[in-house]
Design a protein around this motif. Structure first.
Motif, PDB file in Angstrom:
ATOM      1  N   ARG A  16      55.710 -80.746 -20.365  1.00 50.88           N
ATOM      2  CA  ARG A  16      57.021 -80.857 -19.703  1.00 50.88           C
ATOM      3  C   ARG A  16      57.943 -81.802 -20.463  1.00 50.88           C
ATOM      4  N   LEU A  17      57.321 -82.928 -20.923  1.00 55.87           N
ATOM      5  CA  LEU A  17      58.130 -83.889 -21.677  1.00 55.87           C
ATOM      6  C   LEU A  17      58.620 -83.291 -23.000  1.00 55.87           C
ATOM      7  N   GLN A  18      57.779 -82.496 -23.649  1.00 55.04           N
ATOM      8  CA  GLN A  18      58.178 -81.850 -24.891  1.00 55.04           C
ATOM      9  C   GLN A  18      59.335 -80.864 -24.660  1.00 55.04           C
ATOM     10  N   GLN A  20      61.481 -80.966 -22.169  1.00 53.35           N
ATOM     11  CA  GLN A  20      62.663 -81.768 -21.848  1.00 53.35           C
ATOM     12  C   GLN A  20      63.269 -82.365 -23.124  1.00 53.35           C
ATOM     13  N   ASN A  21      62.399 -82.805 -24.015  1.00 52.58           N
ATOM     14  CA  ASN A  21      62.870 -83.409 -25.271  1.00 52.58           C
ATOM     15  C   ASN A  21      63.603 -82.380 -26.120  1.00 52.58           C
ATOM     16  N   GLU A  22      63.053 -81.143 -26.133  1.00 52.45           N
ATOM     17  CA  GLU A  22      63.706 -80.080 -26.895  1.00 52.45           C
ATOM     18  C   GLU A  22      65.098 -79.772 -26.335  1.00 52.45           C
ATOM     19  N   ARG A  23      65.176 -79.728 -24.976  1.00 55.40           N
ATOM     20  CA  ARG A  23      66.487 -79.469 -24.363  1.00 55.40           C
ATOM     21  C   ARG A  23      67.487 -80.588 -24.679  1.00 55.40           C
ATOM     22  N   LEU A  24      66.976 -81.831 -24.622  1.00 50.70           N
ATOM     23  CA  LEU A  24      67.860 -82.959 -24.936  1.00 50.70           C
ATOM     24  C   LEU A  24      68.306 -82.919 -26.406  1.00 50.70           C
ATOM     25  N   THR A  25      67.380 -82.520 -27.246  1.00 49.83           N
ATOM     26  CA  THR A  25      67.718 -82.434 -28.671  1.00 49.83           C
ATOM     27  C   THR A  25      68.820 -81.388 -28.898  1.00 49.83           C
ATOM     28  N   GLU A  26      68.649 -80.227 -28.233  1.00 51.63           N
ATOM     29  CA  GLU A  26      69.660 -79.171 -28.351  1.00 51.63           C
ATOM     30  C   GLU A  26      71.010 -79.648 -27.811  1.00 51.63           C
TER      31      GLU A  26
END
Length: 289
Positions: A16-18, A20-26
């Motif tokens: 889930r954290l990964q 979320q991190n991908e979405r934040l990165t995008e």
């Protein structure tokens, strides 16, 4: 069994954290792109703003230059106008007849302070010093001389000072002003109205009374009524009966009353004038005489 469950929950949390991190990165990438576009737009606007300031400065300099040229041209025009008026005054005093369209008669300073307007064979209007003959005979002979005019026309051509020196009778002066108001649009206060049928123009006695009070401030209503009769009498005499008096019955607020009118007949022979046909609609049937 408990350790296996904990490990599985931890793996799920990491996943889930990964995500979320991908979405934040995008999202950060999108924001960076937007920021870059905004910075580019700001730079473009700053460049355009600088160009506009430069253009404004150029326009201000050009406006200042044009204002200076206009002011200089206005001064030269004023000086040239004075020179022309001085030359025209000299020529008029020598007997010249100058086209009315080229003469600012209010500004011309001639001996006697009076110019006469006349029409010649060429159909054009001229100014001259009264009774002077043009040595160059421009425009042909005079169609209408001062002596050809009716007394009322002669008086109407005089300025205020000369009119007072010519006649000390107030009704005579008022008659002259009344005639001038009919023929000279520059006078402004004109009580004459366009007639119909066999009447070219007319003035109601009531309108004449108000007009007299405007011409002679301080005149009482009673005295103005007397001046109406005396002015009409003077007009009849000075026009050699080219004008006439008619009584007319009219209706106002449901009541009938009879009022005198000073009229200029359509077929009146007025030197120098061609009476135009009336353009107004005929009076309504309920006004009769």
């Amino acid at each position: 069994m408990s350790d296996h469950a904990d490990t599985k929950a931890l793996i799920h949390a990491i996943d889930r954290l990964q995500e979320q991190n991908e979405r934040l990165t995008e999202r950060i990438t999108d924001l960076e792109c937007t920021l870059e576009q905004t910075e580019d737009r700001v730079e473009t606007l700053e460049t355009e703003n600088e160009q506009l300031r430069d253009r404004l400065e150029d326009c201000e300099r050009e406006t200042t230059r044009i204002d200076a040229l206009t002011d200089a041209a206005r001064k030269r025009s004023g000086v040239n106008k004075q020179r022309i008026e001085e030359l025209q005054a000299r020529e008029l005093e020598k007997g010249a007849h100058l086209l009315a369209a080229t003469v600012d008669h209010c500004e011309i300073d001639v001996d006697g302070d009076r110019l006469e307007q006349l029409t010649k064979d060429d159909g054009q209007t001229y100014y001259r010093v009264p009774e002077s003959a043009d040595p160059l005979e421009r425009g042909g002979s005079i169609t209408l001389s001062h002596g050809d005019l009716l007394p009322i026309q002669q008086l109407a051509r005089m300025d205020e000072e000369m009119l007072r020196s010519t006649s000390n009778a107030l009704p005579t002066r008022l008659a002259a002003k009344l005639w001038q108001a009919r023929t000279d649009s520059s006078v402004g206060d004109n009580p004459w109205e366009r007639g119909c049928k066999d009447i070219a123009e007319y003035v109601k006695a009531s309108d004449l009374k108000h007009w007299i009070r405007r011409q002679e401030p301080g005149t009482s209503d009673t005295y103005a009524k007397k001046l109406v009769s005396r002015t009409i009498d003077a007009m009849l005499d000075l026009s050699k009966n080219r004008v006439a008096i008619r009584k007319r019955t009219e209706r106002k607020n449901g009541l009938e009353y009879t009022e005198r009118r000073l009229i200029l007949p359509e077929d009146a022979e007025i030197p120098g004038e061609t009476v135009s046909q009336p353009t107004e609609a005929p009076e309504t049937p309920d006004v009769r005489g």
